[in-house]
Design a protein around this motif. Sequence first.
Motif, short mmCIF file in Angstrom:
data_model
loop_
_atom_site.label_atom_id
_atom_site.label_comp_id
_atom_site.label_asym_id
_atom_site.label_seq_id
_atom_site.Cartn_x
_atom_site.Cartn_y
_atom_site.Cartn_z
N LYS A 65 50.52 51.13 39.48
CA LYS A 65 49.71 50.26 39.09
C LYS A 65 48.31 50.93 38.96
O LYS A 65 47.54 50.01 38.51
N GLU A 66 47.95 51.98 39.26
CA GLU A 66 46.51 52.20 39.27
C GLU A 66 45.96 53.32 38.41
O GLU A 66 44.91 53.46 38.11
N MET A 67 46.94 53.98 37.64
CA MET A 67 46.46 55.09 36.81
C MET A 67 46.01 54.77 35.36
O MET A 67 46.51 53.84 34.83
N PHE A 113 39.58 58.25 39.20
CA PHE A 113 39.83 57.01 38.67
C PHE A 113 41.02 56.28 39.08
O PHE A 113 42.35 56.97 38.94
N ARG A 114 41.01 55.16 39.39
CA ARG A 114 42.12 54.18 39.66
C ARG A 114 41.72 52.92 39.28
O ARG A 114 40.64 52.28 39.63
N HIS A 115 42.77 52.28 38.61
CA HIS A 115 42.61 50.74 38.18
C HIS A 115 42.74 49.66 39.44
O HIS A 115 43.90 49.52 39.42
N GLU A 116 41.85 49.53 40.19
CA GLU A 116 42.10 48.70 41.33
C GLU A 116 41.02 47.69 41.23
O GLU A 116 40.38 47.44 40.30
N ARG A 117 41.09 46.56 41.99
CA ARG A 117 40.27 45.57 42.06
C ARG A 117 38.93 45.92 42.58
O ARG A 117 38.81 45.98 43.85
N GLY A 121 32.95 49.29 48.27
CA GLY A 121 33.51 50.41 48.54
C GLY A 121 35.04 50.80 47.99
O GLY A 121 35.55 51.66 48.31
N ARG A 122 35.14 50.05 46.86
CA ARG A 122 36.38 50.26 46.04
C ARG A 122 36.17 49.92 44.68
O ARG A 122 35.69 48.99 44.08
N TYR A 123 36.08 51.03 43.84
CA TYR A 123 35.69 51.19 42.42
C TYR A 123 36.61 51.78 41.49
O TYR A 123 37.97 52.40 42.13
MG MG Z 1 44.26 53.00 47.67
#
Ligand code: MG
Length: 429
Positions: A65-67, A113-117, A121-123
């Motif tokens: 789910k993050e790519m 690059f990661r499609h996270e919330r 500290g999280r981008y």
């Molecule tokens: Mg992670």
Amino acid sequence: MSKSLQAIRGMNDILPEQTPLWRYFEGTVARLLDNYGYKQIRMPIVEFTELFKRSIGEVTDIVEKEMYTFEDRNGDSLTLRPEGTAACVRAVLEHGITGGGQVQKLWYIGPMFRHERPQKGRYRQFHQIGLEVFNLDGPDIDAELITMTWRLWGELGIRDAVKLELNSLGTSESRGRYREALVEYLSAHHDKLDEDSQRRLKTNPLRVLDTKNADTQAVLVDAPKMADYLDDESRAHFEGLKARLDAVGIPYVLNPKLVRGLDYYSKTVFEWVTDKLGAQGTVCAGGRYDGLVEQMGGKPTTGVGFAMGIERLVLMLETLEQIPKEISRQVDVYLCAFGEEAELAGLALAERVRDQLPNLRLQVNAGAGSFKSQFKKADKSGALYALILGDDEMAQQVVGFKPLRGQGEQQSIAWDALAAHLATCVVQG
Ligand code: MG
Ligand code: ATP
């Protein structure tokens, strides 16, 4: 501003006021890695999607789910790299530089690059410095990686705020045996697991150990322990690592639930964690991945590495106020010239001084301006000294040398003697 002209959520500009701290951090790490004999490698930011699926594993958070994946104009599926190890392994294989057991000690830096919330500290675009070592399979190199990061925390002044967590995942065989035992145990408690863990039980059961859910954590208390399933070789490797950390005096805690997000780890895994950043507590993480190169089509080649998150470490420096004073000052000397003739002479003089003192941070006033306005700019630049060229100075072929931070009176220095004079009063980094 219209939405289309704003940056993408979770992808940040690093503004000029922030870059000195970034460069200090990056420079400190680069120097340390040089000193330990590691060489930099640079890989593309985009790779074939298949590379990440094959190396990271289909049932990981990243691949599921993050790519950032897209089709290019040829219809190829490409992905913005979510991490560096896959591309690094691809690169060493493609160029044959780990063949025949050649040792490679490599490091890289750049955006991931990661499609996270997005949150503190999280981008979605973030930056890592990563390091990979190929063809060294002993615990000595695992220990070197950890020792090096320990030294880094010391140099940065954040050592007291981080803690090392360690675990061994064993070989893929011993992990397989453990996985079976874990699945058997968790299946018997299926109803008490949270939904995510129930799903992971089928797809990637070791990740259940990683759960934040309190009910599932309670179930895990009596679950089989990975340490009881370790094969002899992995056990000896782990003991070897601990002995070396003890020898250097690096404290650690064993965390049997540390499994790491990616599929490819074996034997040693570790994380440096902090409680200073809220929920995003891991600043550096890594481990051994002895099977990965072969899994990606290469000859058996052992590997071990880690990656640290630059945003989180920069945040740490800010939070702990470990920002060296020198880095905020970017100008040593500011040259003010009044009138056209003085401006021309000033330009030539500045270039002569730069020839002789290449490290001097000399800023020449641009945009002319009155005495008052140029002095204001000189002061604001943070410079330690102002150089002044007016009619009087021009007539005498001197330059006014004025301390801006209260280190004595203004004096006149002959043009020819200026560089030598500056060399004595400006400490050059
Ligand atoms: Mg992670
Ligand atoms: P987390 O559990 O925090 O999601 P991770 O296990 O996904 O981390 P790794 O893939 O091991 O992270 O990446 C190594 C390091 O990169 C992390 O320890 C962290 O410091 C940093 N990092 C990972 N994801 C992000 C992100 N989205 N934003 C900022 N930094 C990140």
